[in-house]
Scaffold this active site. Structure first.
Site, PDB file in Angstrom:
ATOM      1  CB  CYS A   1      36.824 -59.395  69.366  1.00 42.46           C
ATOM      2  SG  CYS A   1      38.754 -58.958  69.317  1.00 42.46           S
TER       3      CYS A   1
ATOM      4  CG  HIS B   1      36.884 -49.064  65.571  1.00 42.06           C
ATOM      5  ND1 HIS B   1      38.117 -49.197  65.935  1.00 42.06           N
ATOM      6  CD2 HIS B   1      36.183 -50.533  66.331  1.00 42.06           C
ATOM      7  CE1 HIS B   1      38.289 -50.325  66.586  1.00 42.06           C
ATOM      8  NE2 HIS B   1      36.808 -51.112  66.721  1.00 42.06           N
TER       9      HIS B   1
ATOM     10  CD  GLU C   1      42.069 -55.006  70.381  1.00 39.53           C
ATOM     11  OE1 GLU C   1      41.512 -54.816  70.613  1.00 39.53           O
ATOM     12  OE2 GLU C   1      42.952 -55.361  69.591  1.00 39.53           O
TER      13      GLU C   1
ATOM     14  CB  CYS D   1      42.816 -53.602  66.246  1.00 39.50           C
ATOM     15  SG  CYS D   1      41.168 -53.756  66.695  1.00 39.50           S
TER      16      CYS D   1
ATOM     17  N   GLY E   1      39.420 -52.941  64.136  1.00 38.52           N
ATOM     18  CA  GLY E   1      40.232 -51.510  64.214  1.00 38.52           C
ATOM     19  C   GLY E   1      40.832 -51.314  62.623  1.00 38.52           C
TER      20      GLY E   1
END
Length: 266
Positions: A72, A148, A197, A206, A209
């Site tokens: 993260c 992703h 997410e 994100c 992301g």
């Protein structure tokens, strides 16, 4: 009672528990209960810190639905801000971090594009998956510590991400589920991004992301490094060149410190 910290990176918010001196007993049900915004503390992800033999500390990431994530980006910046750690062990690899004035920079690993690394259920061209969900089609797949998909569209706000995001996340093509990014690139190379997410749903920002989308934009020659990625919660600067690690820079904010009776959450 255990002390916790409430922090956020561009509105992507976290409850952080430090288990380095005294372990934190965490389960999926307990993480989900603490993350509940009505009956718990409330967060997108619950972060548990622990000792590490390969870095300054280890960071375990629990999504709001009780599942776990490998990495993260926004939480990593918050942990660097909170602890001063320059190395963080995650399931997605060891991250490097440093405070840069009012911002924090985190270096993730080298992006991976092999279908097995995403992972996909079967071999596909990750540069343009031969798949479509309504108007979203042929995304690029990339793993930047977690998996992703990146869709480039003409009008990012018109994508019905709240409807299609869960379908894509849970599609059988992605055995470990997947994060879904929808982005528009302006004429000057600025990326506007929305992310569904995995395990948390729509968030204000994100970090991984933004990294995945910047990598895709650079590879497709839509933008040049460093890429500014604008999200509802704010902006990140992402620097990357093929064969190198991804560098992400942005804000990390401490909101408050509190105490929680962990045992009360199951």
């Amino acid at each position: 009672m255990r002390t916790f910290h409430k922090m956020h990176g561009l509105g992507n918010d976290f409850v952080i528990l430090d288990g380095r001196a005294e372990p934190v007993a965490m389960t999926a049900a307990r993480a989900q209960a603490i993350a509940d915004r009505r009956t718990g503390v409330g967060c997108d992800q619950l972060i548990v810190l622990a000792p590490s033999t390969v870095a300054a500390l280890r960071m375990d990431i629990w999504n709001a639905d009780g599942s776990m994530a490998e990495a993260c980006g926004n939480a990593s910046r918050c942990v660097v801000r909170l602890t001063g750690a320059e190395t963080i062990e995650t399931e997605g690899g060891v991250l490097q971090g440093s405070s840069e004035g009012g911002e924090v920079e985190v270096t993730l690993g080298t992006p991976r594009f092999e279908w097995q690394a995403i992972p996909l259920a079967y071999p596909m061209d990750t540069a343009a998956l031969p798949l479509a969900w309504d108007e979203l089609a042929e995304p690029m797949a990339v793993n930047v510590g977690n998996p992703h998909l990146v869709f480039f569209v003409e009008a990012v706000d018109e994508a019905k991400l709240a409807e299609v995001g869960p379908r894509i996340e849970h599609d059988a093509a992605f055995p470990e589920r997947i994060n879904v990014n929808v982005a528009t690139v302006s004429a000057d190379g600025v990326v506007t991004l929305r992310t569904w997410e995995r395990g948390a749903g729509l968030t204000l920002a994100c970090g991984t992301g933004a990294c995945a989308t910047a990598v895709a934009a650079i590879l497709q020659k839509r933008a040049v490094s460093p890429v500014r990625v604008d999200m509802k919660g704010g902006s990140l600067s992402i620097a990357w060149a093929p064969g190198e690690e991804v560098r992400m820079r942005g804000a990390a904010t401490h909101v408050f410190t509190g105490e929680i009776d962990i045992e009360a959450f199951g």
